[in-house]
Design a protein around this motif. Structure first.
Motif, mmCIF file in Angstrom:
data_model
loop_
_atom_site.group_PDB
_atom_site.id
_atom_site.type_symbol
_atom_site.label_atom_id
_atom_site.label_comp_id
_atom_site.label_asym_id
_atom_site.label_seq_id
_atom_site.Cartn_x
_atom_site.Cartn_y
_atom_site.Cartn_z
ATOM 1 N N UNK A 268 66.940 18.019 73.358
ATOM 2 C CA UNK A 268 66.643 19.425 73.578
ATOM 3 C C UNK A 268 65.165 19.747 73.540
ATOM 4 N N UNK A 269 64.321 18.751 73.784
ATOM 5 C CA UNK A 269 62.871 18.966 73.752
ATOM 6 C C UNK A 269 62.305 18.873 75.168
ATOM 7 N N UNK A 270 61.173 19.515 75.421
ATOM 8 C CA UNK A 270 60.563 19.437 76.756
ATOM 9 C C UNK A 270 60.015 18.046 77.035
ATOM 10 N N UNK A 271 59.904 17.654 78.302
ATOM 11 C CA UNK A 271 59.455 16.295 78.644
ATOM 12 C C UNK A 271 58.093 15.914 78.073
ATOM 13 N N UNK A 272 57.165 16.886 77.948
ATOM 14 C CA UNK A 272 55.828 16.528 77.476
ATOM 15 C C UNK A 272 55.831 15.988 76.048
ATOM 16 N N UNK A 273 56.898 16.281 75.298
ATOM 17 C CA UNK A 273 56.955 15.762 73.932
ATOM 18 C C UNK A 273 57.252 14.268 73.891
ATOM 19 N N UNK A 274 57.713 13.701 75.024
ATOM 20 C CA UNK A 274 58.008 12.270 75.052
ATOM 21 C C UNK A 274 56.818 11.413 74.684
ATOM 22 N N UNK A 275 55.694 11.511 75.440
ATOM 23 C CA UNK A 275 54.512 10.716 75.076
ATOM 24 C C UNK A 275 53.974 11.048 73.692
ATOM 25 N N UNK A 276 53.988 12.347 73.341
ATOM 26 C CA UNK A 276 53.436 12.749 72.046
ATOM 27 C C UNK A 276 54.234 12.146 70.904
ATOM 28 N N UNK A 277 55.558 12.291 70.944
ATOM 29 C CA UNK A 277 56.389 11.787 69.857
ATOM 30 C C UNK A 277 56.446 10.268 69.830
ATOM 31 N N UNK A 278 56.428 9.637 71.001
ATOM 32 C CA UNK A 278 56.438 8.176 71.035
ATOM 33 C C UNK A 278 55.217 7.609 70.333
ATOM 34 N N UNK A 280 53.110 9.288 68.292
ATOM 35 C CA UNK A 280 53.014 9.759 66.909
ATOM 36 C C UNK A 280 53.935 8.967 65.987
ATOM 37 N N UNK A 281 55.179 8.766 66.415
ATOM 38 C CA UNK A 281 56.122 8.015 65.582
ATOM 39 C C UNK A 281 55.721 6.555 65.472
ATOM 40 N N UNK A 282 55.192 5.999 66.562
ATOM 41 C CA UNK A 282 54.721 4.609 66.494
ATOM 42 C C UNK A 282 53.582 4.499 65.476
ATOM 43 N N UNK A 283 52.632 5.420 65.534
ATOM 44 C CA UNK A 283 51.522 5.375 64.584
ATOM 45 C C UNK A 283 51.983 5.541 63.150
ATOM 46 N N UNK A 284 52.856 6.521 62.906
ATOM 47 C CA UNK A 284 53.367 6.732 61.545
ATOM 48 C C UNK A 284 54.133 5.517 61.044
ATOM 49 N N UNK A 285 54.944 4.927 61.918
ATOM 50 C CA UNK A 285 55.737 3.759 61.523
ATOM 51 C C UNK A 285 54.839 2.578 61.190
ATOM 52 N N UNK A 286 53.804 2.352 62.001
ATOM 53 C CA UNK A 286 52.899 1.232 61.742
ATOM 54 C C UNK A 286 52.195 1.406 60.398
ATOM 55 N N UNK A 287 51.782 2.623 60.100
ATOM 56 C CA UNK A 287 51.109 2.882 58.824
ATOM 57 C C UNK A 287 52.057 2.622 57.658
#
Length: 393
Positions: A268-278, A280-287
């Motif tokens: 239920x999110x707009x398409x532009x959130x795809x790159x942002x969340x991908x 952001x979550x990758x960075x948070x997970x790596x940390x």
């Protein structure tokens, strides 16, 4: 580590050296598989290479977190604290497993013996547990119409089929110049592509791909850097901040983002959130993965031996985790939603998965997890020639 329950040795030894490495078993990195195959004949006076306790410790601690997170899932609707812990753990527990998987896949190639282990150690357990979970769901959930399909992994088996595909493509990733950016681009495109479908749980396979590639690109010195004292000290406030943020985000953000199983449109999110969340979550997970690795003991511990059985604990605890929902345990016992009940559930989950990683359980279920299946493969002519030479000598 997994599908959510929602609708949906051991002496302290240095890390493997990069120069002239001993190729690890393709099953060494899977949660629970033995890290070593029967040792080949070693030169006289040379001891076979020992396992690194660090990785066994990391796998055991991660599988405990997986079981604990599964036990918290039914509690998240009534407990904001449980939801916050759930979100933090889901940020790094599967990425940690997948990074280790990639690291131990560095030497994988299409050599016949490695392909055999890929089949017997991943593909065959996938088929066996896909059948077992299907039958279990039909019985425990009173759903006799639930269909069996190898193209639609159910619950925990998504990890096996993903690992099979990731490892099979390892030679390609070792050829490309910028593997991590390429993997992130693929994950981003997947996140904004709702038409990919559910076959092989492709969304999850592609969205978790960057973590496998990250492990594939890591070297022993990277783990040495993570395990420095300064990183351990810094990880404490980082985890504290993550928990505070998760507590704030719990009522405002769906934890489905951490499963990586859906496109942003399906969430239920707009398409532009795809790159942002991908990203952001990758960075948070790596940390958080780095912080987790920083606190993993390097020496042999009482639970180090259990690191060789984490795949057993991973797949077998799924029956209890799903059964607890099918049979309504969390609905029938209200005290489980109280603080003491939540603590009790956490302890029980950790105890059960620990028991499922023990050597007796490994011996009992080795036929399904590590079948030899010599009857299914042609004998390697080179190996036969070596055997004849050794016998003649």
């Amino acid at each position: 580590m997994t599908n959510s329950l929602r609708p949906h040795g051991y002496q302290r030894t240095p890390l493997p050296q990069e120069s002239a490495p001993t190729p690890p078993s393709p099953r060494a990195d899977e949660p629970g598989q033995q890290a070593t195959t029967p040792p080949a004949a070693s030169p006289a006076g040379q001891k076979p290479k020992q396992r690194d306790a660090f990785f066994d410790n990391a796998k055991y601690l991660a599988i405990v977190l997986v079981a604990m997170a599964h036990s918290w899932e039914p509690l998240t609707d009534s407990s904001r604290t449980a939801e916050a812990l759930y979100m933090v753990v889901y940020t790094f527990h599967m990425p940690a497993f997948i990074v280790i998987s990639g690291y131990f896949s560095r030497s994988f190639d299409l050599r016949p013996d490695r392909l055999k282990r890929l089949i017997t150690g991943i593909a065959v357990p996938y088929v066996i547990f896909e059948v077992a979970y299907t039958l279990f769901k039909r019985w425990a959930d009173d759903d006799p119409t639930y269909d069996f399909s190898l193209l639609d992994p159910w619950y925990l088996t998504w990890f096996l089929i993903s690992l099979f595909v990731w490892r099979l493509t390892t030679p390609i990733w070792k050829l490309v110049r910028w593997p991590i950016p390429l993997a992130l681009a693929i994950a981003t495109l997947s996140a904004v592509s709702p038409d990919i479908g559910d076959d092989l749980d492709m969304q999850r396979l592609l969205q978790f791909l960057p973590f496998f590639i990250l492990g594939l690109c890591m070297k022993p010195e990277h783990f040495q850097m993570i395990r420095r004292r300064s990183v351990r000290i810094a990880s404490v406030p980082i985890f504290a901040c993550a928990l505070v943020f998760a507590y704030w985000a719990a009522p405002r953000m769906s934890s489905a983002w951490f499963y990586h199983r859906d496109s942003v449109q399906e969430l239920g999110a707009p398409p532009w959130t795809g790159p942002v969340m991908t990203l952001a979550l990758f960075g948070c997970s790596v940390v958080l993965v780095s912080c987790f690795f920083a606190w993993v003991p390097r020496r042999h511990m009482w639970f180090t031996v259990l690191g060789a059985g984490t795949l057993y604990g991973y797949l077998l605890h799924g029956f209890l985790a799903k059964g607890s929902r099918f049979w309504g345990w969390f609905d029938d016992y209200e005290w489980l939603h109280k603080p003491l009940g939540e603590i009790a559930v956490t302890i029980i989950a950790a105890t059960v998965v620990t028991a499922l990683c023990t050597p007796p359980v490994q011996r009992a279920f080795r036929f399904a997890m590590e079948p030899k299946m010599a009857w299914a493969f042609r004998k390697d002519p080179a190996e036969q020639a070596r055997s004849r030479t050794t016998t003649a000598a």
